[in-house]
Design a protein around this motif. Structure first.
Motif, short mmCIF file in Angstrom:
data_model
loop_
_atom_site.label_atom_id
_atom_site.label_comp_id
_atom_site.label_asym_id
_atom_site.label_seq_id
_atom_site.Cartn_x
_atom_site.Cartn_y
_atom_site.Cartn_z
N GLY A 1 0.78 -1.22 0.00
CA GLY A 1 0.00 0.00 0.00
C GLY A 1 0.82 1.28 0.00
O GLY A 1 0.31 2.34 -0.35
N SER A 2 2.08 1.18 0.40
CA SER A 2 2.89 2.41 0.40
C SER A 2 3.23 2.77 -1.04
O SER A 2 3.31 1.90 -1.91
CB SER A 2 4.15 2.20 1.23
N ALA A 3 3.41 4.06 -1.24
CA ALA A 3 3.56 4.51 -2.62
C ALA A 3 4.79 5.37 -2.78
O ALA A 3 5.31 5.95 -1.83
CB ALA A 3 2.33 5.29 -3.06
N LEU A 4 5.25 5.42 -4.02
CA LEU A 4 6.36 6.28 -4.37
C LEU A 4 5.77 7.49 -5.10
O LEU A 4 5.04 7.34 -6.08
CB LEU A 4 7.32 5.50 -5.27
N LEU A 5 6.07 8.68 -4.58
CA LEU A 5 5.54 9.90 -5.17
C LEU A 5 6.70 10.79 -5.57
O LEU A 5 7.80 10.67 -5.05
CB LEU A 5 4.66 10.63 -4.16
N GLU B 1 -0.03 6.59 4.26
CA GLU B 1 1.03 6.19 5.17
C GLU B 1 1.87 7.40 5.53
O GLU B 1 1.77 8.46 4.91
CB GLU B 1 1.91 5.12 4.51
N VAL B 2 2.73 7.20 6.50
CA VAL B 2 3.67 8.24 6.89
C VAL B 2 4.54 8.58 5.68
O VAL B 2 4.95 7.70 4.93
CB VAL B 2 4.58 7.73 8.02
N VAL B 3 4.79 9.85 5.49
CA VAL B 3 5.55 10.24 4.30
C VAL B 3 6.97 10.59 4.68
O VAL B 3 7.22 11.32 5.63
CB VAL B 3 4.89 11.45 3.61
N LYS B 4 7.89 10.05 3.92
CA LYS B 4 9.27 10.44 4.09
C LYS B 4 9.67 11.22 2.85
O LYS B 4 9.39 10.79 1.72
CB LYS B 4 10.15 9.19 4.24
N TYR C 1 0.58 18.86 2.12
CA TYR C 1 1.12 17.88 3.06
C TYR C 1 0.04 17.32 3.97
O TYR C 1 0.04 16.15 4.33
CB TYR C 1 2.27 18.48 3.88
N LYS C 2 -0.89 18.21 4.34
CA LYS C 2 -1.99 17.75 5.20
C LYS C 2 -2.77 16.64 4.51
O LYS C 2 -3.11 15.62 5.11
CB LYS C 2 -2.92 18.93 5.53
N THR C 3 -2.99 16.84 3.22
CA THR C 3 -3.75 15.84 2.48
C THR C 3 -3.06 14.48 2.49
O THR C 3 -3.70 13.45 2.71
CB THR C 3 -3.90 16.27 1.00
N ILE C 4 -1.74 14.52 2.23
CA ILE C 4 -1.10 13.22 2.08
C ILE C 4 -0.57 12.67 3.41
O ILE C 4 -0.04 11.57 3.45
CB ILE C 4 0.03 13.24 1.03
N LEU D 1 8.38 10.47 -0.83
CA LEU D 1 8.15 11.57 -1.76
C LEU D 1 9.49 12.07 -2.25
O LEU D 1 10.30 12.57 -1.48
CB LEU D 1 7.39 12.69 -1.04
N LEU D 2 9.74 11.89 -3.53
CA LEU D 2 10.99 12.37 -4.11
C LEU D 2 10.82 13.82 -4.52
O LEU D 2 9.82 14.18 -5.13
CB LEU D 2 11.35 11.54 -5.35
#
Lengths: 709, 693
Positions: free
Chosen positions: B272-276, B310-313, B301-304, B388-389
């Motif tokens: 389920g985690s994604a690469l953005l 998931e937690v965003v790095k 940022y609030k949205t994602i 998030l790249l």
């Protein structure tokens, strides 16, 4: 059960019993303790071997961890996994055997501290939790000790290893295993590889090479010409034994010119020691020497073996550096790895050997001539070069059998001082020339994956065998010592009988095992992996029929005499140094990179032609290796074994994929063909063993066609 | 021999030192000139290709060890390529024609493939550019695929020299307009009729459907949606017409900063985690605008950050990672190791090979890219985080890292179709500026950074380390890297999908990645060689990634634990990145260096054996099937490949084109029968008889 696999030398997949390991592990743990290990292990000991200490432990660093017993004897340190005795039919364990001389570094770990053990006594206040044994053959064994009342044992075994290792520096006269000790059948057994200890072996080999101008000389039958020479060797037909004896006296340590290999095209490859400059031979002796060097050819090339090759000290230093670099905790940063590797110079030396061997193969192949390898001692690099030349030019030498005979002939019988070179007699003259040779062979294997019948695993097994004290093959310096030893063991052996011609059966001499008895230490599954599945029978010796060559002896002095040095041929006035000028070879040439060589390859000189003929094929059977920087690689599977994070080689993977498919097909066929004809039955194997795909394909094809028809 | 001259001394023991100068005697030229006129070598032109200028009696040097040989012929320059016509094509044997490149001949250099041009004036080598006052006697062309050509112009008429040299320099070095790319003339002339094969085709990601399909495939459609807000490039020209964003993101946000500051979906992991990826907002001085930007980003940022996400790095690739400058410098050092004018130069570098290699730090850059990709993989796989790249335009290192991550985590990307779709998605639609990065228009040398090549080199490391995990081989990658410079494929000749759509009107153009030219290889070699490129052993990869239940919080642990287990080629795949494990892509970089050739050796030696075994397996399989179903199926003959080619060289399939090998190739005459025995002993030259008598 699982042993070997990742991180080890072999690629053997875990078998079905493997999942049991976990459950069995706990039950078995106390077992070694309850039993008296010395009694159950004693049967596996070598003659004269004593168990000094043992402790239960767990092999670490690899998945899965393996419980067993760590045993220290006066010969070696060995780790025996639980259950190993019951499942393996090999008397010795190949994976976890560390001969004492092989232990390069010893570390004990307790908590976070790590102590390197050098001397006995450096361990006083320290109960080791784990012990790391770094082999000089690049293997690593990590054994963790269980807590819970067994600490004294762990302490004892560690101390014993330290002590035994310190004492093992004195040359130990390992006697090797005899047949009865190995628990094999009765004495009617032929060695798997001719040991070149009888005149028959030499005669058979001579006939095989079709060296018609040569005969087997018995002049050294009593080792009175030279103890380092084999009992028998090949000399030109026309030279009498008395002449041989006199001529050999004028060579360093009595190692005069002998045939190494006869090229089917007619050339002869000879090897000899340096001229003994202090001697003052008479005219007849000089003539005899010249005749022997000339070997009936009008074109004679003397190769200065030492030229452009590393000295023994260079080889040793490079090997030490390489070992330091490949240690798992070597401090070299990843981005500095390449220059550190370059700094060891090991690959440079490999390259130099390949280049020279390639040049010599061109010399031997391009014209009919006599090519003489001359090294002062004739016991190190001569063997390396002549073996490499044969590997490059003779498809026969690239088979499993051929390669083993080659090593037996050019290294073991020819008197390479294995014991000294591998550090068995102290460090002073240690130089792993043989390991350098194996690396060269591995490079060839990489470059010509379809031309060798043996695999990388075979080379690894050979690499790991050089210090294992079970056979005499590598544990003696001279054929004389080897013969003496076996004579002592079997009191009634007629070692010194002239005209040695008893049939092999009933001759106790043959009971002596050699390293080529692979089933001593390797299981069948492992031995199957010695076969290179990619070996392409199209290039196999069958299609390479040597044409008989006229044996033309040219009377009179040779018409052209050359010295091959620095990659170029220079004319020589005479073959022997004694007539007026000092020997050319007396000047020791240091190893230097050839100055901008290159611009002119030997092949071009030899065949010196305009290059417009397009790509026409090489003569069948000849391989010319690449020896450029980018082509010479590190033998990772061997040197980086100690690093758990570096995965082992990948060479066999594509093939193993195909093997999977083939065994799947076989499975299918078996399902549909329950009836198996007798001839198929003989070929049927355990489904778990790794199969040689060519064979399977053959079997499958045969069956499928049979069924269809 | 027709049209061929031999220069310099023979190959005797005292051959002259190699040098750039040729020593042709005038009479030699004279005779050769006559012969040249007798023979007409025809120039093959592609549809739309035009001859611009030509020069005759040009001597092309053949790389040799001891002396310099040459071949006479015509040097021509068209609007597509520089070609040398001299070799007698009919001399090629069957194998050679079989593996011949269909578009680029042995002596053809596409204009875009030219890297540097040097002239030799009085034995001094100078870079050529702009208007020349003096014309060189020798022309050296370094190509981007690392070939080196040397042409001697000493015997060419002066006007012809002027015309050809200035022609070549102008057409390769001078800045060009996009409209003048050969691509367009080819597209107009070659009205390709496209046959679309619905199965087995590369997803182009130019329709909303393609994106929805990808979302469905990766099970990302729960949290992400494909949007068509940029249809017709209304919002910005940088982004593709369709892309994917988090579902709750309002579409008008996309328009706020022309697509900047918007998290764009790349790929979803099985857990389920994604690469953005996100391109940075424009840098502003004005506090007011900065405030607006800040609140905008806060909203994003609030949205994602809110569940279900998931937690965003956040990984900022433009500040804490490689710079494009570094990549450029490293590659230009690195390629010099392989661009060799003569063998002496090669041997000089040979002694210090490893340290030279290291000092270029190209391999280290590869290692850093792979390491970064492993780190991100660890976050997604083990820590179940979204990554998030962040990059200025999200079109260089973003493409590189996100493709690498997908290649490691998604077995689909390791099939050929999957890999091509990945390139289409991340690089072509991701807006990687191929035109600028490859400097096709020669407008700005500083923009020329081999990011895509770096990516291919990283992929090569993976393929090399885990060959069974990939459906394609290194040869595929090599050919793909070559197609960067062949302007009949539109894929790598635009900066963005917008630029392509506005410039290309013929949609039926041959693209290396489209179904009509389903593989660049197909365009290059004949179909029989299909087997070589497609790794037959890479099995159908369809399984989803095995879920791993360990949660490691540290890269090293993740890396070590993965490597201590046996590899599942259909699952997560990590490369080794230790010092000894990163290697030189020998096939690409060394293939034109005759010294590096191993006759009868190399990978191809086992490859042909493997293919043979495969054929056998296939035929057995058929027999089994036949038996099993008791049916009479027609016997399909397996393709007979490589059968008659006895010993290939390690540089196959490129080596066959390299006809003038310097490795000891024996004279045919030397292997002829030697006559009877009596003669033999008397003869001075005793050649060994190993030939077929």
């Amino acid at each position: 059960m699982w042993w070997g696999g990742r991180g080890q030398s072999f690629n053997i997949a875990p078998q079905k019993e493997e999942p049991e390991m976990g459950s069995v592990q706990e039950n078995r743990m106390p077992e070694p303790r309850s039993r008296q290990p010395s009694s159950c292990l004693a049967s596996r000991c070598l003659p004269g071997e004593q168990i000094l200490a043992w402790a239960p432990g767990v092999r670490k660093g690899l998945e899965p961890e393996l419980s067993g017993t760590l045993i220290c004897t006066n010969f070696r340190v060995t780790f025996q996994p639980c259950g190993w005795q019951w499942n393996q039919d090999t008397p010795l364990n190949s994976e976890y055997d560390f001969a004492l001389v092989n232990i390069g570094r010893l570390e004990a770990v307790s908590g976070l501290s790590r102590v390197q053990l050098l001397r006995p006594g450096s361990l006083h206040k320290f109960i080791p939790e784990e012990i790391l044994i770094h082999g000089r053959d690049f293997r690593l064994l990590r054994v963790g000790f269980e807590a819970g009342g067994l600490e004294p044992q762990a302490f004892q075994v560690t101390m014993a290893i330290v002590q035994a290792r310190a004492q093992s520096n004195q040359a130990q006269q390992y006697s090797g295993i005899t047949l009865s000790k190995a628990g094999q059948g009765s004495g009617s057994r032929k060695p798997p590889i001719p040991l070149m200890e009888t005149a028959e072996d030499w005669e058979t080999e001579r006939k095989k090479q079709a060296a018609r101008g040569w005969r087997v000389s018995t002049v050294n039958e009593r080792f009175d010409v030279a103890t380092s020479l084999p009992r028998y060797f090949w000399v030109p037909n026309r030279i009498l034994d008395s002449e041989v004896r006199r001529a050999y006296g004028h060579f360093h340590q009595g190692r005069g010119p002998r045939l190494s290999w006869h090229h089917p095209g007619g050339s002869d490859l000879l090897r000899c020691g340096g001229f003994y400059t202090a001697s003052d031979p008479n005219k007849e002796d000089i003539r005899a020497v010249e005749l022997m060097l000339q070997a009936g050819h009008s074109d004679v090339v003397l190769v200065d073996t030492m030229d452009e090759l590393p000295s023994l000290a260079d080889v040793q230093l490079a090997h030490l550096r390489l070992r330091a670099l490949c240690l798992p905790d070597s401090s070299v940063a990843e981005d500095k790895w390449l220059s550190a590797l370059e700094g060891t110079r090991w690959l440079d030396y490999v390259r130099a050997c390949l280049r020279k061997a390639s040049d010599i193969s061109v010399l031997v192949t391009s014209r009919v001539r006599s090519v003489i390898l001359q090294e002062r001692g004739d016991r190190d690099l001569n063997g390396l070069l002549s073996s490499l030349v044969q590997l490059l030019s003779a498809p026969e030498a690239r088979t499993l059998f051929g390669f083993q005979s080659l090593v037996q002939r050019e290294w073991v019988a020819a008197g390479h001082p294995f014991l000294t070179r591998l550090g068995g007699t102290g460090a002073s003259e240690e130089a792993p020339v043989f390991l350098l040779f194996l690396d060269c062979v591995w490079q060839l294997l990489q470059q010509f994956p379809a031309d060798f019948e043996f695999s990388e695993f075979f080379l690894l097994a050979l690499h790991d065998s050089v210090r294992v004290p079970d056979t005499l093959t590598f544990l003696r310096n001279t054929p004389w010592e080897r013969g003496k030893q076996s004579g002592q063991l079997n009191s009634y052996t007629q070692v010194y009988t002239p005209g040695y011609s008893q049939p092999p059966a009933g001759n106790s001499f043959n009971l002596q095992l050699s390293v080529w008895d692979w089933d001593l230490r390797y299981s069948n599954a492992q031995i199957l992996q010695f076969q290179n599945p990619g070996y392409d029978p199209e290039h196999c010796p069958d299609s390479w029929l040597p044409r008989p060559q006229p044996s033309f002896m040219v009377p009179g002095p040779p018409s052209s005499v050359w010295l091959f040095s620095r990659g170029a041929l220079t004319p020589l006035n005479q073959l022997c140094p004694w007539r007026d000028s000092p020997s050319l070879l007396a000047v020791s040439s240091r190893w230097l990179p050839r100055p901008a060589i290159s611009s002119e390859s030997l092949a071009d000189q030899e065949w010196g032609l305009p290059s417009h003929w397009g790509a026409c094929p090489l003569p069948p059977g000849l391989l010319l290796p690449g020896y450029l920087g980018p082509q010479i690689r590190l033998w990772r599977r061997c040197y980086l074994r100690g690093r758990p994070e570096v995965q082992m080689g990948l060479s066999a993977l594509t093939v193993s994929g195909l093997q999977d498919e083939l065994s799947h097909l076989q499975e299918l066929l078996r399902k549909w063909t329950p009836r198996i004809s007798p001839e198929d039955h003989s070929k049927k194997r355990d489904p778990h063993t790794i199969l040689n795909p060519t064979e399977i394909a053959g079997i499958l094809k045969g069956r499928a066609e049979g069924d269809l028809g | 021999m027709l049209g061929k001259g031999v220069v310099g001394g023979g190959g005797g023991t005292k051959a002259p030192k190699p040098s750039f100068v040729s020593y042709v005697r005038p009479e030699e030229i004279h005779t050769n000139e006559k012969e040249v006129t007798e023979k007409e070598v025809t120039l093959h032109l592609l549809p739309g290709e035009q001859l611009l200028c030509e020069a005759s009696t040009v001597l092309k040097y053949v790389q040799e060890d001891s002396c310099q040989h040459g071949v006479y012929g015509r040097l021509v320059c068209t609007d597509f390529k520089i070609a040398f016509l001299g070799d007698d094509e009919s001399a090629l044997d069957n194998d050679e024609t079989q593996f011949k490149n269909k578009v680029i001949g042995e002596n053809d250099i596409t204009l875009h493939c030219v890297d540097q041009i040097y002239g030799v004036f009085d034995e001094k080598k100078k870079t050529l550019f702009g208007q020349l006052k003096k014309y060189p006697e020798k022309l050296i062309i370094h190509c981007k695929d690392l070939r080196v050509f040397q042409f001697c112009l000493r015997y060419t008429k002066e006007e012809e020299v002027k015309r050809i040299v200035s022609g070549i320099i102008h057409h390769t070095q001078a800045p060009k307009l996009l409209k003048r790319l050969f691509l367009f003339s080819y597209a107009t002339a070659a009205q390709n009729n496209t046959v679309t094969d619905p199965k087995n085709h590369t997803v182009m990601f130019d329709t909303l459907k393609d994106w929805c399909w990808e979302l469905e495939r990766t099970k990302g459609n729960m949290k992400y949606k494909a949007v068509s807000v940029n249809e017709g490039y209304k919002v910005c020209e940088r982004l593709p017409a369709y892309f994917v964003v988090p579902t709750p993101l309002p579409e008008e946000n996309v328009q706020r900063f022309q697509g900047h500051g918007i998290p764009i979906w790349c790929w979803s992991c099985h857990n389920g985690s994604a690469l953005l990826k996100m391109s940075a907002l424009p840098k502003e001085q004005d506090d007011g605008i900065l405030q607006i930007q800040k609140s905008f980003l806060d909203g994003i940022y609030k949205t994602i950050h809110r569940p279900p996400y998931e937690v965003v790095k956040t990984e900022d690739l433009s500040s804490n990672f490689l710079s494009l400058q570094e990549i450029q410098t490293a590659y230009s050092k690195f390629k010099q190791l392989f661009l060799i004018d003569n063998s002496t130069e090669f041997w000089d570098t040979d002694i210090k090979w490893f340290s030279l290699l290291e000092s270029s730090s190209w391999l280290d850059i590869i290692r850093r890219c792979l390491k970064k990709a492993i780190e991100i993989t660890e976050c997604m796989e083990a820590q179940n985080m979204n990554v998030l790249l962040l990059e200025e335009n999200a079109s260089d290192l973003c493409c590189l890292i996100s493709s690498l991550v997908q290649l490691m985590m998604d077995p689909h990307c390791r099939t050929r179709i999957g890999f091509q779709s990945l390139i289409q998605k991340e690089w072509v639609m991701g807006g990687h500026c191929f035109l600028d990065r490859c400097n096709h228009l020669r407008q700005n040398d500083k923009e020329e950074v081999p990011v895509f090549l770096l990516f291919l080199d990283c992929v090569w490391q993976l393929v090399h380390q885990h060959p069974p995990a990939f459906e394609f081989t290194e040869t595929y990658l090599t050919v793909l890297s070559d197609s960067l410079y062949i302007p009949i494929f539109s894929t790598f000749f635009f900066n963005s999908p917008h630029q392509k759509d506005t410039n290309m009107h013929q949609r039926q153009l041959s693209l290396p990645l489209t179904q009509s030219k389903s593989s660049p290889k197909r365009g290059f070699f004949r179909e029989e060689t299909d087997h070589l490129i497609k790794n037959l052993l890479g099995k159908r990869i369809s399984k989803l990634i095995n879920s791993s239940d360990e949660l490691q919080d540290n890269f090293r642990e993740f890396y070590d634990s993965w490597h201590s287990k046996s590899t599942d080629y259909h699952g997560l795949l990590l490369p080794h990145i230790e010092g000894p494990e990163i290697k030189v892509w020998a096939q690409r970089y060394l293939r034109w260096i005759p010294e590096a050739q191993i006759l009868g050796g190399g990978q191809v030696a086992t490859m042909s054996k493997l293919l043979e075994m495969m054929e056998e397996v296939q035929s057995l399989q058929e027999k089994i099937d036949e038996r099993h179903h008791s049916q009479q199926a027609p016997q399909a003959e397996g393709p007979c490949l490589l059968r008659n080619s006895a010993r290939l060289s390690s540089l196959f399939p490129f080596a066959l084109l390299q006809r003038h090998s310097s490795k000891p190739v024996l004279p045919t005459s030397g292997w002829k029968a030697l006559g009877d025995e009596d003669d033999l002993a008397k003869r001075e030259d005793e050649f060994v008889d190993l030939g077929d008598v």
